[in-house]
Design a protein around this motif. Sequence first.
Motif: not given
Length: 127
Positions: A45-47, A52-53, A60-66
């Motif tokens: 939660p602190s993040l 910025p989104f 979803m960005i994390v998903g692409v990285i994975e």
Amino acid sequence: MVTANSNSLRSVFNLLKFTYVIVPIVAGLDKFTNILTTWENYLNPSLEPMLPFSPHIFMMIVGVIEIVAGVIVLIKPQIGGLIVAAWLTLIAITLITSGRYFDIAVRDLTMAIGAFSMSRLATFIKA
């Protein structure tokens, strides 16, 4: 003295490689569908205020990285294993610092050890 049987090492390596190709890709794809879980719940939660989104876009960005990490394991398991191990360790640190989901953090650290081990095996058996 115990000597390593190369067929046994190869089968262990292949099992680990299969695992670390499939699991990151499945988890990455699920960041778009939330079938397995609601991934945003695991975000520290602190993040959230620093993003910025929305948390969903972040996941979803994390998903692409994975997904990319899983593909790298398929192509270059020695490098991909290190990437997956580092990624899982960072996720565990984020969970621990959030003060929640310690069980998931322990699981991710255990999986990171497996990914690191797969990377080392790839070096040893010249995969």
